[in-house]
Design a protein around this motif. Structure first.
Motif, PDB file in Angstrom:
ATOM      1  N   GLY A 119       0.833  -1.191   0.000  1.00 50.13           N
ATOM      2  CA  GLY A 119       0.000   0.000   0.000  1.00 50.13           C
ATOM      3  C   GLY A 119       0.869   1.242   0.000  1.00 50.13           C
ATOM      4  N   PRO A 120       0.273   2.418   0.106  1.00 49.23           N
ATOM      5  CA  PRO A 120       1.041   3.650  -0.055  1.00 49.23           C
ATOM      6  C   PRO A 120       1.960   3.955   1.122  1.00 49.23           C
ATOM      7  CG  PRO A 120      -1.195   4.171   0.631  1.00 49.23           C
ATOM      8  CD  PRO A 120      -1.152   2.687   0.388  1.00 49.23           C
ATOM      9  N   SER A 121       3.187   4.291   0.802  1.00 50.46           N
ATOM     10  CA  SER A 121       4.148   4.824   1.760  1.00 50.46           C
ATOM     11  C   SER A 121       4.712   6.095   1.148  1.00 50.46           C
ATOM     12  CB  SER A 121       5.279   3.833   2.031  1.00 50.46           C
ATOM     13  OG  SER A 121       6.369   4.465   2.668  1.00 50.46           O
ATOM     14  N   SER A 122       4.456   7.226   1.758  1.00 51.15           N
ATOM     15  CA  SER A 122       4.939   8.486   1.183  1.00 51.15           C
ATOM     16  C   SER A 122       6.457   8.476   1.057  1.00 51.15           C
ATOM     17  CB  SER A 122       4.481   9.671   2.038  1.00 51.15           C
ATOM     18  OG  SER A 122       5.022   9.591   3.346  1.00 51.15           O
ATOM     19  N   ILE A 123       7.137   7.802   1.997  1.00 55.94           N
ATOM     20  CA  ILE A 123       8.599   7.748   1.955  1.00 55.94           C
ATOM     21  C   ILE A 123       9.065   7.055   0.673  1.00 55.94           C
ATOM     22  CG2 ILE A 123      10.654   6.906   3.130  1.00 55.94           C
ATOM     23  CD1 ILE A 123       8.981   6.941   5.726  1.00 55.94           C
ATOM     24  N   MET A 124       8.506   5.882   0.400  1.00 59.51           N
ATOM     25  CA  MET A 124       8.919   5.125  -0.779  1.00 59.51           C
ATOM     26  C   MET A 124       8.465   5.794  -2.075  1.00 59.51           C
ATOM     27  SD  MET A 124      10.759   2.565   0.189  1.00 59.51           S
ATOM     28  CE  MET A 124      11.431   3.738   1.367  1.00 59.51           C
ATOM     29  N   HIS A 164      28.228  10.288   2.334  1.00 55.56           N
ATOM     30  CA  HIS A 164      27.812   8.926   1.993  1.00 55.56           C
ATOM     31  C   HIS A 164      27.009   8.842   0.691  1.00 55.56           C
ATOM     32  CE1 HIS A 164      29.217   7.611   5.900  1.00 55.56           C
ATOM     33  NE2 HIS A 164      28.456   8.503   6.502  1.00 55.56           N
ATOM     34  N   GLN A 165      26.805   9.990   0.013  1.00 58.34           N
ATOM     35  CA  GLN A 165      25.916  10.044  -1.142  1.00 58.34           C
ATOM     36  C   GLN A 165      24.593   9.367  -0.784  1.00 58.34           C
ATOM     37  OE1 GLN A 165      25.864  11.488  -4.612  1.00 58.34           O
ATOM     38  NE2 GLN A 165      26.732  12.714  -2.955  1.00 58.34           N
ATOM     39  N   GLN A 166      23.976   9.909   0.247  1.00 56.67           N
ATOM     40  CA  GLN A 166      22.777   9.338   0.855  1.00 56.67           C
ATOM     41  C   GLN A 166      21.636  10.358   0.805  1.00 56.67           C
ATOM     42  OE1 GLN A 166      22.412   9.234   5.265  1.00 56.67           O
ATOM     43  NE2 GLN A 166      22.452   7.003   5.023  1.00 56.67           N
ATOM     44  N   THR A 167      20.520   9.971   0.241  1.00 59.96           N
ATOM     45  CA  THR A 167      19.346  10.851   0.221  1.00 59.96           C
ATOM     46  C   THR A 167      18.797  11.022   1.632  1.00 59.96           C
ATOM     47  OG1 THR A 167      18.768  10.163  -2.031  1.00 59.96           O
ATOM     48  CG2 THR A 167      17.014  11.132  -0.701  1.00 59.96           C
ATOM     49  N   GLN A 168      18.534  12.264   1.999  1.00 62.18           N
ATOM     50  CA  GLN A 168      17.957  12.583   3.304  1.00 62.18           C
ATOM     51  C   GLN A 168      16.467  12.879   3.119  1.00 62.18           C
ATOM     52  OE1 GLN A 168      20.412  12.547   6.050  1.00 62.18           O
ATOM     53  NE2 GLN A 168      21.334  11.579   4.248  1.00 62.18           N
ATOM     54  N   ILE A 169      15.623  12.258   3.955  1.00 66.41           N
ATOM     55  CA  ILE A 169      14.165  12.379   3.800  1.00 66.41           C
ATOM     56  C   ILE A 169      13.563  12.883   5.104  1.00 66.41           C
ATOM     57  CG2 ILE A 169      12.048  11.163   3.163  1.00 66.41           C
ATOM     58  CD1 ILE A 169      13.823   8.992   1.881  1.00 66.41           C
ATOM     59  N   LEU A 170      12.696  13.878   5.016  1.00 63.97           N
ATOM     60  CA  LEU A 170      12.015  14.392   6.202  1.00 63.97           C
ATOM     61  C   LEU A 170      10.632  14.896   5.829  1.00 63.97           C
ATOM     62  CD1 LEU A 170      13.445  17.927   7.013  1.00 63.97           C
ATOM     63  CD2 LEU A 170      14.499  16.480   5.292  1.00 63.97           C
ATOM     64  N   CYS A 195      13.989  17.625  -3.544  1.00 62.32           N
ATOM     65  CA  CYS A 195      12.696  17.198  -4.094  1.00 62.32           C
ATOM     66  C   CYS A 195      11.602  17.550  -3.101  1.00 62.32           C
ATOM     67  CB  CYS A 195      12.694  15.689  -4.346  1.00 62.32           C
ATOM     68  SG  CYS A 195      11.085  15.053  -4.903  1.00 62.32           S
ATOM     69  N   VAL A 196      10.528  18.151  -3.602  1.00 58.23           N
ATOM     70  CA  VAL A 196       9.342  18.463  -2.802  1.00 58.23           C
ATOM     71  C   VAL A 196       8.198  17.632  -3.375  1.00 58.23           C
ATOM     72  CG1 VAL A 196       7.768  20.246  -2.002  1.00 58.23           C
ATOM     73  CG2 VAL A 196      10.191  20.794  -2.358  1.00 58.23           C
ATOM     74  N   ALA A 197       7.691  16.698  -2.568  1.00 59.51           N
ATOM     75  CA  ALA A 197       6.633  15.786  -3.015  1.00 59.51           C
ATOM     76  C   ALA A 197       5.398  15.990  -2.149  1.00 59.51           C
ATOM     77  CB  ALA A 197       7.111  14.346  -2.923  1.00 59.51           C
ATOM     78  N   SER A 198       4.318  16.460  -2.746  1.00 58.86           N
ATOM     79  CA  SER A 198       3.105  16.800  -1.997  1.00 58.86           C
ATOM     80  C   SER A 198       1.902  15.988  -2.460  1.00 58.86           C
ATOM     81  CB  SER A 198       2.780  18.294  -2.161  1.00 58.86           C
ATOM     82  OG  SER A 198       3.812  19.102  -1.667  1.00 58.86           O
ATOM     83  N   SER A 199       1.020  15.681  -1.503  1.00 61.35           N
ATOM     84  CA  SER A 199      -0.265  15.026  -1.785  1.00 61.35           C
ATOM     85  C   SER A 199      -0.110  13.793  -2.664  1.00 61.35           C
ATOM     86  CB  SER A 199      -1.247  16.024  -2.432  1.00 61.35           C
ATOM     87  OG  SER A 199      -1.568  17.046  -1.533  1.00 61.35           O
ATOM     88  N   LEU A 200       0.832  12.940  -2.319  1.00 64.12           N
ATOM     89  CA  LEU A 200       1.081  11.739  -3.103  1.00 64.12           C
ATOM     90  C   LEU A 200      -0.147  10.838  -3.146  1.00 64.12           C
ATOM     91  CD1 LEU A 200       4.679  11.083  -1.771  1.00 64.12           C
ATOM     92  CD2 LEU A 200       4.076  11.770  -4.097  1.00 64.12           C
ATOM     93  N   THR A 201      -0.433  10.288  -4.300  1.00 56.85           N
ATOM     94  CA  THR A 201      -1.577   9.435  -4.653  1.00 56.85           C
ATOM     95  C   THR A 201      -2.889  10.202  -4.770  1.00 56.85           C
ATOM     96  OG1 THR A 201      -2.338   8.739  -2.422  1.00 56.85           O
ATOM     97  CG2 THR A 201      -0.508   7.486  -3.409  1.00 56.85           C
ATOM     98  N   CYS A 202      -2.892  11.501  -4.555  1.00 54.38           N
ATOM     99  CA  CYS A 202      -4.121  12.307  -4.637  1.00 54.38           C
ATOM    100  C   CYS A 202      -4.136  13.118  -5.929  1.00 54.38           C
ATOM    101  CB  CYS A 202      -4.215  13.246  -3.437  1.00 54.38           C
ATOM    102  SG  CYS A 202      -4.193  12.378  -1.850  1.00 54.38           S
ATOM    103  N   ARG A 225      -0.783  23.644   3.275  1.00 53.24           N
ATOM    104  CA  ARG A 225      -1.591  22.688   4.037  1.00 53.24           C
ATOM    105  C   ARG A 225      -1.747  21.336   3.349  1.00 53.24           C
ATOM    106  NH1 ARG A 225      -3.265  24.884   8.554  1.00 53.24           N
ATOM    107  NH2 ARG A 225      -3.418  27.149   8.737  1.00 53.24           N
ATOM    108  N   GLN A 226      -0.790  20.974   2.504  1.00 51.42           N
ATOM    109  CA  GLN A 226      -0.791  19.652   1.882  1.00 51.42           C
ATOM    110  C   GLN A 226       0.286  18.789   2.539  1.00 51.42           C
ATOM    111  OE1 GLN A 226      -0.776  19.505  -2.424  1.00 51.42           O
ATOM    112  NE2 GLN A 226      -1.612  21.555  -2.566  1.00 51.42           N
ATOM    113  N   PRO A 227       0.006  17.513   2.794  1.00 51.99           N
ATOM    114  CA  PRO A 227       1.047  16.633   3.333  1.00 51.99           C
ATOM    115  C   PRO A 227       2.213  16.569   2.355  1.00 51.99           C
ATOM    116  CG  PRO A 227      -0.850  15.378   2.569  1.00 51.99           C
ATOM    117  CD  PRO A 227      -1.263  16.802   2.552  1.00 51.99           C
ATOM    118  N   THR A 228       3.395  16.868   2.852  1.00 53.11           N
ATOM    119  CA  THR A 228       4.542  17.038   1.967  1.00 53.11           C
ATOM    120  C   THR A 228       5.781  16.332   2.507  1.00 53.11           C
ATOM    121  OG1 THR A 228       3.711  19.161   1.154  1.00 53.11           O
ATOM    122  CG2 THR A 228       6.063  18.750   0.867  1.00 53.11           C
ATOM    123  N   LEU A 229       6.527  15.746   1.594  1.00 50.14           N
ATOM    124  CA  LEU A 229       7.778  15.074   1.901  1.00 50.14           C
ATOM    125  C   LEU A 229       8.903  15.885   1.254  1.00 50.14           C
ATOM    126  CD1 LEU A 229       8.524  12.211   3.180  1.00 50.14           C
ATOM    127  CD2 LEU A 229       8.804  11.453   0.821  1.00 50.14           C
TER     128      LEU A 229
END
Length: 235
Positions: A119-124, A164-170, A195-202, A225-229
């Motif tokens: 199912g949906p995971s905003s992180i993934m 570490h060439q590591q993506t940071q997610i918050l 990267c700004v990712a908002s309202s995923l799957t909507c 006011r949108q859920p954002t990663l």
């Protein structure tokens, strides 16, 4: 053997057919026992998918910040051996960036079968769509609220990303999206990609990746006011 089903919940206002397999919907509709981060949102989820059992006959235990391991063991023990139960998050996948891991740990200790459902995971989803490093990444949850602590933490995460060439997610509370975005533009290096990712799957879904320098020219996205990663990778 009793099964603990890990049932993902939608990330926003979209049809469940888009984010939850039919088999998982059918199983959830038959269950009488749930453990949820938020009982109100759990009931809304059950109304959305439809239930074979009247809602008033469904037991929903609320997983609070102060819920003890013994309470969870009591909830699990109360489920008849011929019935299953489900763990649901307030949004997204249970037990991922979510207190539900406490329930899964107790179920594992009790010898129950644990069945995760896709199912949906905003992180993934955000990581998939970002174009950033997908093999090395770290999810940090929320940045500190106080500006000086937040800025210091962002610099530390950027240093790790570069090393570490590591993506940071918050993530951030939706009403503070702009404040975090502006902090990222102020603190991070011009070459760092954000990267700004908002309202995923909507239907309002928006995912955009630019360098900090490019974001400074483009301005803030429409994410009020949108859920954002937020994801970033230092060059």
């Amino acid at each position: 053997m009793t099964i603990l089903h890990l049932i993902p919940v939608g990330l926003g206002d979209s049809a469940p057919e888009r984010w939850l397999p039919q088999t998982a919907r059918e199983i959830a509709a038959q269950l009488r026992f749930f453990i949820a981060e938020n009982a109100k949102s759990a009931r809304a989820f059950l109304k959305l998918i439809g239930t074979a059992v009247p809602l008033q006959e469904i037991t929903i235990h609320t997983l609070r910040a102060d819920t003890t391991a013994q309470e969870i063991r009591d909830w699990l023990a109360a489920v008849p051996t011929d019935q299953d139960l489900a763990l649901v998050s307030e949004a997204g996948c249970p037990a991922v960036a979510d207190p539900g891991a406490l329930v899964v740990a107790q179920a594992q200790a009790r010898g129950l079968r644990v069945q995760p459902w896709t199912g949906p995971s905003s992180i993934m989803l955000g990581l998939m769509a970002s174009g950033l490093q997908g093999q090395r990444f770290a999810f940090h949850g929320y940045a500190p609220v106080k500006a000086h602590e937040r800025d210091a933490q962002l610099r530390a995460w950027e240093s790790l990303s570069h090393k570490h060439q590591q993506t940071q997610i918050l993530i951030e509370t939706p009403y503070r999206n702009l404040a975090l975005f502006e902090a990222l533009l102020s603190v991070l290096r011009e070459s760092t990609r954000l990267c700004v990712a908002s309202s995923l799957t909507c239907k309002e879904e928006s995912v955009r990746t630019l360098s900090i320098q490019e974001w400074r020219k483009a301005g803030a996205p429409d994410f009020e006011r949108q859920p954002t990663l937020f994801l970033f990778l230092a060059g």
